[in-house]
Enzyme design. Structure first.
Site, mmCIF file in Angstrom:
data_model
loop_
_atom_site.group_PDB
_atom_site.id
_atom_site.type_symbol
_atom_site.label_atom_id
_atom_site.label_comp_id
_atom_site.label_asym_id
_atom_site.label_seq_id
_atom_site.Cartn_x
_atom_site.Cartn_y
_atom_site.Cartn_z
ATOM 1 N N LYS A 163 -37.843 12.042 -43.753
ATOM 2 C CA LYS A 163 -38.979 11.591 -42.897
ATOM 3 C C LYS A 163 -38.332 10.619 -41.761
ATOM 4 C CE LYS A 163 -43.402 11.512 -42.651
ATOM 5 N NZ LYS A 163 -44.551 12.579 -42.878
ATOM 6 N N ASP A 181 -46.326 14.143 -37.584
ATOM 7 C CA ASP A 181 -47.236 13.286 -38.490
ATOM 8 C C ASP A 181 -48.033 12.364 -37.723
ATOM 9 O OD1 ASP A 181 -47.148 12.522 -41.479
ATOM 10 O OD2 ASP A 181 -46.932 10.604 -40.463
#
Ligand code: NDP
Length: 458
Positions: free
Chosen positions: A128, A168
Site C-alpha cells: 500500500k 484508493d
C-alpha cells in the site's frame, strides 16, 4: 490477551515497536484473534518465526514529494510505499492521497491487503502507498505536478514483477493517468502492467471502476443467500461514503432490487426515502466533484444532515460502510441494531471499530470484513494485469462474470474456513484464517526463515 503464548509474545513485541501506530495495532490484533483458532495446530510456525515475519513489512519507503502550486510556490508532502509481503506474488495495493495518511494507516492497509489479495485466488502479494497530499481544492495542473513528483521517486521501486500500485481514496482515473504518464516518460517504455486502474484507452480494464462496489454486492448476496436464505430484493440499504466504492455499491444494490436511502461524505449525509437518484449522484460526484449536500438541494423529498457518523441512525435492513477506517463506532452499531438491521457488509477497509464489530456480531447480524467483501477491486486489478500481459481486452460482461465468480469463491473460502475453525458463518474468522493459511504456506515453503547455522555448506 490471547490464549496462545506465541501470539501474546509476538503481539507484545509489535505493541512495543509500533506503539504510535493505532490503526496498525488494531488490524494485527483482529487478525491474531482469528489465528488463535489455528495457531496451536502449527507448532512449526513458531519454530520458523512465521508470525514475527508476517507482521513486519518486507520494506517501507518514505520519501519527500516537492511540487509547485499554481502561484509558483513550492510545497512539500510526504510519500509512502509499504511493500508488505511478496510470498504469493508481486506487491499489489492502492495509493491513497488524503491528509490523514501516515505510516500507521499505510501499514494497516498494507497488512490487510496481504490477506485480501490471498483470498482473491490470484498471485498477488500485498502493499500500500500514498501521501498526505489532498487533491481536494487543487487544480488539475497542481494534481498533475504532484503526481509527477510522486512518481519521480516511486518509479524506481515498482514494476510488473515487483510492485503494482493502483488507486484508493483520492486516487482515481485522473491521478492514475498522470502517474502512469510520468512512469512511461522516465523509463521510456510502455509498461502497462506497472499500475492498474488505468484509463480504457491505455490498457485499463472494463469494469475495474465498478469492481469494488459490484464485488461487495456479489459477496453480500452470497452471504444473504446461504446464511439467511434471503436477498437484496425489497431491502432498505445505507451506503456510507459517496466515492468510487460507494457509488457502484449503490448502483448494484439498486440493480439487485434494494433501495439505497442514505449516502454520505466526510461532512454529512443525505437521506432520500425514495431511493438515491443514481444519475444525479454520479453527476454531482463524478462530473462536478461537489459535496453530497448538493444532492439535497437538487432532489425534492431528500434532506441533508450534518455529521457523517449520524448516517447509522437511519433505519435500514443492510448497512454498507464504504467511506473510511473506523467510521462506525459502538454508537453507530447500536443504532443499527436497535433499528432492526440484519447485516453489515464492509466496503471500506476496517470501517468498524473493534467495539462495533463485537456489538454487530453479538447481536447476530451478518457481518463481513472488508478484506473479503471489498476484494473485488484488487481482483479486477489482477484481471487488468492478465489482460495487459496477454495484450488483449475482455468485454465488460466477461470481466464482470469473472469478478462475480471470484467473489463467490471468496465467500466460499471464508465460509469453509469458518466451519473448519468451529465458527460456522463467522466470516471475519473465515477471511483471516483462509487468507493467512495460503500466505503462511508460501512463506514456509520459501524458507526465508533459515538461519546460516541451519544451512549446510558444501
Ligand atoms: P474515494 O476517494 O472515491 O471516496 C471516499 C469517500 O469516503 C468520499 O465520499 C469521502 O468523503 C469519504 N471519506 C473519506 N475519508 C473519510 C473520513 N475520514 N470520514 C468520513 N468519510 C470519509 O475512495 P474509495 O471509494 O476508492 O475508497 C473508500 C474505501 O474503500 C476506503 O476505505 C478504501 O481503502 C476502500 N477500498 C477501495 C477500493 C477501490 O477500488 N477504490 C478497493 C478496496 C477498498 P469526502 O469526499 O468528503 O472526503
Amino acid at each position: 490477551m490471547f490464549k496462545s503464548e506465541y501470539l501474546n509474545r509476538v503481539y507484545a513485541e509489535v505493541e512495543r515497536r509500533d506503539a504510535g501506530e493505532p490503526e496498525f495495532l488494531q488490524a494485527v490484533r483482529e487478525v491474531f484473534e482469528s489465528l488463535e483458532l489455528v495457531v496451536d495446530k502449527h507448532p512449526e510456525w513458531e519454530q520458523a518465526g512465521l508470525l514475527e515475519r508476517f507482521v513486519e513489512p518486507e520494506r517501507v519507503l518514505e520519501f519527500r514529494v516537492p511540487w509547485v502550486d499554481d502561484e509558483g510556490r513550492t510545497r512539500v508532502n510526504r510519500g509512502f510505499r509499504v511493500q508488505y509481503n511478496s510470498a504469493i506474488g508481486p506487491y499489489k495495493g492502492g495509493l491513497r492521497f488524503h491528509p490523514s495518511v501516515n505510516l500507521s494507516i499505510m501499514k494497516f492497509l498494507g497488512f490487510e491487503q496481504v490477506l485480501k489479495n490471498s483470498l482473491t485466488t490470484l498471485p498477488m502479494g500485498g502493499g500500500k502507498g500514498g501521501s498526505d497530499f489532498d487533491p481536494k481544492g487543487k487544480s488539475d495542473a497542481e494534481v498533475m505536478r504532484f503526481c509527477q513528483s510522486f512518481m519521480t521517486e516511486l518509479y524506481r521501486h515498482i514494476g510488473q514483477f515487483t510492485d503494482v500500485p493502483a488507486g484508493d481514496i483520492g486516487v482515481g482515473a485522473r491521478e492514475v493517468g498522470f502517474l502512469f504518464g510520468q512512469y512511461k516518460r522516465i523509463v521510456d517504455r510502455f509498461d502497462g502492467g506497472v499500475i492498474t486502474g488505468k484509463g480504457l484507452s491505455f490498457g485499463g480494464s472494463l469494469a475495474r471502476t465498478q469492481a469494488t462496489g459490484y464485488g461487495l454486492c456479489y459477496f453480500s448476496a452470497e452471504a444473504l443467500k446461504y446464511l439467511r436464505n434471503d436477498s437484496y430484493a425489497g431491502k432498505t440499504v445505507i451506503v456510507s461514503g459517496s466515492g468510487n466504492v460507494a457509488q457502484y455499491c449503490a448502483e448494484k444494490v439498486t440493480q439487485l432490487g434494494g433501495r439505497v436511502v442514505a449516502m454520505s461524505d466526510s461532512k454529512g449525509y443525505v437521506y432520500d426515502p425514495n431511493g438515491i437518484d443514481l444519475p444525479k449522484l454520479f453527476d454531482i460526484k463524478q462530473k462536478r466533484r461537489a459535496r453530497i449536500s448538493v444532492y439535497a438541494d437538487e432532489v425534492p423529498g431528500s434532506r441533508y444532515v450534518e455529521g457523517c457518523k449520524n448516517i447509522w441512525n437511519v433505519k435500514c435492513d443492510i448497512a454498507h460502510p464504504c467511506a473510511s477506517q473506523n467510521e462506525m463506532d459502538a454508537e453507530g452499531a447500536k443504532a443499527l441494531i436497535d433499528n432492526g438491521c440484519i447485516a453489515v457488509f464492509e466496503g471500506a477497509n476496517m470501517p468498524l471499530t473493534p467495539e462495533a464489530i463485537a456489538l454487530v456480531q453479538g447481536a447476530g447480524l451478518l457481518y463481513s470484513p472488508g478484506k473479503a467483501s471489498n476484494a473485488g477491486g484488487v481482483a479486477t486489478s489482477g484481471l487488468e494485469m492478465s489482460q495487459n500481459s496477454m495484450r488483449l481486452s475482455w468485454s465488460f460482461d466477461e470481466v464482470d462474470e469473472k469478478l462475480h465468480g471470484i467473489m463467490q469463491s471468496i465467500y466460499k473460502a471464508c465460509y469453509d474456513a469458518s466451519v473448519e475453525c468451529g465458527k460456522p458463518g463467522d466470516l471475519m474468522v473465515g477471511a483471516n484464517v483462509a487468507g493467512f493459511l495460503k500466505v503462511a504456506e508460501a512463506m514456509m515453503a520459501q524458507g526465508e526463515n533459515l538461519r546460516s547455522d541451519f544451512v549446510t555448506f558444501p
